[in-house]
Design an enzyme around this catalytic site. Structure first.
Site, PDB file in Angstrom:
ATOM      1  N   HIS A   1      50.184  30.148  45.619  1.00  0.00           N
ATOM      2  CA  HIS A   1      49.220  29.199  45.061  1.00  0.00           C
ATOM      3  C   HIS A   1      49.833  28.467  43.893  1.00  0.00           C
ATOM      4  O   HIS A   1      49.142  28.052  42.978  1.00  0.00           O
ATOM      5  CB  HIS A   1      47.967  29.925  44.606  1.00  0.00           C
ATOM      6  CG  HIS A   1      47.319  30.640  45.729  1.00  0.00           C
ATOM      7  ND1 HIS A   1      47.599  31.932  46.019  1.00  0.00           N
ATOM      8  CD2 HIS A   1      46.449  30.209  46.647  1.00  0.00           C
ATOM      9  CE1 HIS A   1      46.909  32.288  47.084  1.00  0.00           C
ATOM     10  NE2 HIS A   1      46.210  31.257  47.482  1.00  0.00           N
TER      11      HIS A   1
ATOM     12  N   HIS B   1      39.748  26.568  39.478  1.00  0.00           N
ATOM     13  CA  HIS B   1      38.449  27.039  38.956  1.00  0.00           C
ATOM     14  C   HIS B   1      37.465  25.883  38.754  1.00  0.00           C
ATOM     15  O   HIS B   1      36.277  26.010  39.076  1.00  0.00           O
ATOM     16  CB  HIS B   1      38.635  27.819  37.653  1.00  0.00           C
ATOM     17  CG  HIS B   1      37.367  28.469  37.203  1.00  0.00           C
ATOM     18  ND1 HIS B   1      36.746  29.449  37.939  1.00  0.00           N
ATOM     19  CD2 HIS B   1      36.573  28.266  36.115  1.00  0.00           C
ATOM     20  CE1 HIS B   1      35.631  29.819  37.329  1.00  0.00           C
ATOM     21  NE2 HIS B   1      35.504  29.117  36.217  1.00  0.00           N
TER      22      HIS B   1
ATOM     23  N   THR C   1      36.570  33.508  44.276  1.00  0.00           N
ATOM     24  CA  THR C   1      36.026  34.625  43.507  1.00  0.00           C
ATOM     25  C   THR C   1      34.765  34.209  42.779  1.00  0.00           C
ATOM     26  O   THR C   1      33.737  34.889  42.828  1.00  0.00           O
ATOM     27  CB  THR C   1      37.056  35.082  42.445  1.00  0.00           C
ATOM     28  OG1 THR C   1      38.320  35.229  43.067  1.00  0.00           O
ATOM     29  CG2 THR C   1      36.639  36.389  41.807  1.00  0.00           C
TER      30      THR C   1
ATOM     31  N   GLY D   1      32.862  42.998  41.703  1.00  0.00           N
ATOM     32  CA  GLY D   1      34.252  42.662  41.391  1.00  0.00           C
ATOM     33  C   GLY D   1      35.055  43.838  40.864  1.00  0.00           C
ATOM     34  O   GLY D   1      36.279  43.789  40.823  1.00  0.00           O
TER      35      GLY D   1
ATOM     36  N   ARG E   1      43.530  36.610  39.936  1.00  0.00           N
ATOM     37  CA  ARG E   1      44.753  35.878  40.185  1.00  0.00           C
ATOM     38  C   ARG E   1      45.712  35.891  39.001  1.00  0.00           C
ATOM     39  O   ARG E   1      46.933  35.818  39.157  1.00  0.00           O
ATOM     40  CB  ARG E   1      44.376  34.441  40.539  1.00  0.00           C
ATOM     41  CG  ARG E   1      45.483  33.501  40.866  1.00  0.00           C
ATOM     42  CD  ARG E   1      46.283  33.945  42.052  1.00  0.00           C
ATOM     43  NE  ARG E   1      45.447  34.185  43.214  1.00  0.00           N
ATOM     44  CZ  ARG E   1      44.833  33.238  43.901  1.00  0.00           C
ATOM     45  NH1 ARG E   1      44.916  31.995  43.543  1.00  0.00           N
ATOM     46  NH2 ARG E   1      44.140  33.536  44.967  1.00  0.00           N
TER      47      ARG E   1
ATOM     48  N   ASP F   1      40.143  33.138  29.404  1.00  0.00           N
ATOM     49  CA  ASP F   1      39.946  33.248  30.846  1.00  0.00           C
ATOM     50  C   ASP F   1      39.053  32.098  31.323  1.00  0.00           C
ATOM     51  O   ASP F   1      38.030  31.790  30.690  1.00  0.00           O
ATOM     52  CB  ASP F   1      39.298  34.588  31.185  1.00  0.00           C
ATOM     53  CG  ASP F   1      38.921  34.658  32.649  1.00  0.00           C
ATOM     54  OD1 ASP F   1      39.837  34.625  33.481  1.00  0.00           O
ATOM     55  OD2 ASP F   1      37.713  34.695  32.952  1.00  0.00           O
ATOM     56  N   ALA F   2      39.427  31.482  32.443  1.00  0.00           N
ATOM     57  CA  ALA F   2      38.695  30.300  32.924  1.00  0.00           C
ATOM     58  C   ALA F   2      37.241  30.639  33.268  1.00  0.00           C
ATOM     59  O   ALA F   2      36.310  29.910  32.886  1.00  0.00           O
ATOM     60  CB  ALA F   2      39.409  29.727  34.146  1.00  0.00           C
ATOM     61  N   GLY F   3      37.037  31.745  33.972  1.00  0.00           N
ATOM     62  CA  GLY F   3      35.677  32.119  34.381  1.00  0.00           C
ATOM     63  C   GLY F   3      34.817  32.528  33.192  1.00  0.00           C
ATOM     64  O   GLY F   3      33.595  32.306  33.182  1.00  0.00           O
TER      65      GLY F   3
END
Ligand code: ADP
Ligand SMILES: O=C(COP(=O)(O)O)[C@@H](O)CO
Length: 583
Positions: A217, A407, A450, A492, A549, A562-564
């Site tokens: 990726h 994301h 995710t 998760g 990831r 963290d993006a999320g």
């Protein structure tokens, strides 16, 4: 650079449309992906593979006799949704069960797992199997954490060839496990890929250097070295794999191995052949006999410049399966001796359409108060979609530091679909519970990945807590958010400190529950909980990722949140704005 596209968010769907138009001899489209044009022979186990788009010929190009019976195709670099996978598996089912196979990525694991549960509900025996061949993505002590790269092909093929020979589902699963245990890959990269619509590559490698241990990726490598000659590249790949000979294989000497030299997207075939020349010589020197080698593009990453080497250490069983004939758009081998057996009639449900959440035309009865609350929930989901739109590029950029850069796109697809489903439900007179549940399904179904699975869980938990009859209260909202937090952790498996959205969801839910229990009004409680969320999101910059990831690139992510976690904090703040307006 990906130059030819229309709307970037439609890229994966349009590519799939063109692929099926071009390859009607082998495949036909169904909701969520493709199945074999001829269907699955009656009584044959169906092998359904899948993953994100952007890796052609993985995964749709590997559908055909001797290989997969169907493939679910997700958005660019994002797992297909559980509903897509279920739809493809139902169309591929030949009456003998389904093995769902994919690379070991968080989104794939979540969605394929959920699909297997839904298929069980449909009366179909479905099992899951994650390929874990990439030796650079986790240590030998933690093989289950490794991701799947070009080793997908030999593992998928072994399972599918066993199915072709009439093996039952248990046996096909055993073969998949056996092939995976004997398959190892390792790769290097010279430049990153650029996603459709993006201006910048996901990562760059300095001039004259190479990244060692690439993912598929555009994930950065785990090390960096001087650019090698072709021979040096071959030596690095071969020696890395010879250091990791699987259990049950006695040294390289005298062994037979399937060999794949894979190009990631923009390494020319001639370059691959120059490298392969040395790979073959080195393996011969080590006493390894090469069986049916493949040199070419088998699992790609858009225009990424990189190569990987895969070895499957063969025994008699695996060799027979590797050499078995296959006939797919992108992988053909040998010749079948007889005609393909009749397809299972049920599998012929051409173009079967599985209804997605926002296509539903009726809603359950709801109280007046719950319908009024549904209006606020719709406003909240509209604010969520607007916030995500505003920050889509920023979210992609943050995710690209150590993840796969998708994301922003994934959140945009999900939140837009959720808002649309909520609007439809609202117009049908839905209560808050149904509206949020429909939005949850739409988010998960349309976004995949995710975050799609996790946001589906969040909205569904809140919707369940609110229901369609009672007037929502501060207590029921706080209870729903706590249930969402527990649900995300259950699904998760991440804990606080792993550098995921859990680091934000837990303090947000706990602060909200505490303040509401102390009698603080909902809007004020939400405001303070959102502040806790923002602080927690910023604090993830200091953490090393242990899930998702970003994990293999832990150090690279230091200093970046963290993006999320960040998107969740933005969303809690946007929803506060809506609560203030409806105070
Ligand atoms: N196991 C997990 N539990 C909770 N959150 C996770 C988990 N793995 C990843 N995440 C969250 O998902 C975010 C990435 O979402 P998305 O872009 O959809 O990822 P991917 O492309 O990896 O599917 C991460 O930034 C992290 O917050
Ligand atoms: O990226 C893929 C799926 O994993 P996510 O965790 O959803 O990103 C995919 O490209 C490989 O299957």
């Amino acid at each position: 650079m990906t130059r030819l596209f229309n709307d970037p968010s439609a890229f994966a769907d349009e590519a799939l449309e063109g692929f099926t138009a071009a390859h009607q001899r082998w495949v036909r489209p169904v909701t969520g992906g493709v199945v074999r044009a001829a269907g699955t022979p009656a009584g044959q186990v169906a092998v359904v593979i899948g993953g994100g788009s952007g890796h052609y010929p993985a995964f749709t190009g590997l559908v055909g006799r001797g290989l997969a019976h169907g493939a679910a195709a997700g958005n660019v670099f994002a797992s297909p949704s559980a509903q897509q996978i279920r739809s493809v598996a139902r169309a591929a089912h030949g009456g003998a069960g389904v093995l769902l196979m994919y690379g070991n990525y968080a989104g794939d694991v979540l969605h394929f797992g959920q699909a297997a549960e839904r298929l069980a509900g449909d009366g179909i025996d479905a099992r899951t199997f994650a390929v874990t061949d990439d030796i650079s993505s986790a240590s030998p002590e933690e093989p289950a954490k490794r991701r799947g790269i070009a080793g997908d092909l030999p593992v998928f093929k072994a399972a599918a060839a066993a199915a072709e020979r009439g093996a039952d589902l248990d046996e096909v699963l055993r073969v998949a496990g056996h092939a995976n245990a004997r398959t190892r890959s390792f790769g290097i990269a010279f430049s990153g890929c650029t996603l459709p619509g993006a201006d910048e590559p996901l990562f760059t490698v300095p001039e004259g250097r190479m990244a060692v241990g690439l993912g598929i990726h555009g994930e950065p490598g785990i090390g960096e070295e001087a650019l090698p000659t072709a021979d040096e590249a071959a030596e690095l790949l071969v020696t890395s794999l010879l250091k990791e000979i699987p259990e049950g294989v006695d040294g390289p000497g005298g062994q037979r191995a399937a060999v794949i030299l894979n190009g990631l997207g923009s390494v020319k075939y001639e370059e691959l052949f120059v490298v392969y020349r040395r790979v073959a010589a080195l393996l011969a020197d080590a006493g390894v006999e090469i069986v049916d080698p493949e040199v070419g593009e088998l699992v790609t990453s858009f225009d990424m410049a990189g190569i990987s080497l895969t070895l499957t250490w063969l025994d008699d069983e695996l060799e027979e399966l590797w050499r078995a004939p296959a006939d797919t758009p992108a992988h053909r081998k040998g010749a079948f001796t007889g005609p393909e057996p009749e397809a299972e009639p049920a599998a012929g449900a051409a173009g079967e359409t599985i209804l997605l959440a926002d296509d539903d035309e009726t809603v359950p009865e709801a109280s007046e108060e719950s319908r009024r609350a549904a209006g606020i929930a719709l406003a909240a989901l509209t604010a969520v979609a607007t916030t995500v739109d505003t920050h889509v590029e920023e979210l992609g950029r943050i995710d690209a530091v150590a993840g796969d850069g998708d994301h922003g796109i994934g959140m945009q697809r999900g939140s837009t679909a959720a808002r649309r489903a909520a609007l439809t439900a609202h117009d049908l007179g839905a209560g808050a519970g149904t509206l949020l549940t429909r939005a949850a399904d739409a988010w998960a179904d349309k976004a995949g990945g995710t975050s799609g699975a996790l946001w589906g869980t969040i909205l569904r938990a809140v919707g369940t807590a609110l229901g369609d009859q009672d007037k929502p209260t501060a207590d029921s909202v706080a209870h729903g958010v706590s249930a969402a937090s527990a649900g995300v952790q259950r699904l998760g498996g991440a804990e606080v400190g792993d550098k995921t959205m859990v680091d934000v969801l837990v303090p947000f839910a706990d602060t909200l529950a505490e303040l509401v229990a102390a009698g603080t009004p909902l809007t004020d409680s939400w405001d303070r909980a959102a502040r806790a969320a923002e602080a927690a999101a910023a604090a993830t910059a200091d953490l090393l990722p242990r899930k998702g990831r970003a994990r293999p690139h832990a150090e690279k992510s230091l200093g970046t949140p963290d993006a999320g976690a960040h998107s969740l904090a933005l969303i809690t703040r946007a929803v506060h704005g809506v609560l203030l307006n409806h105070h």
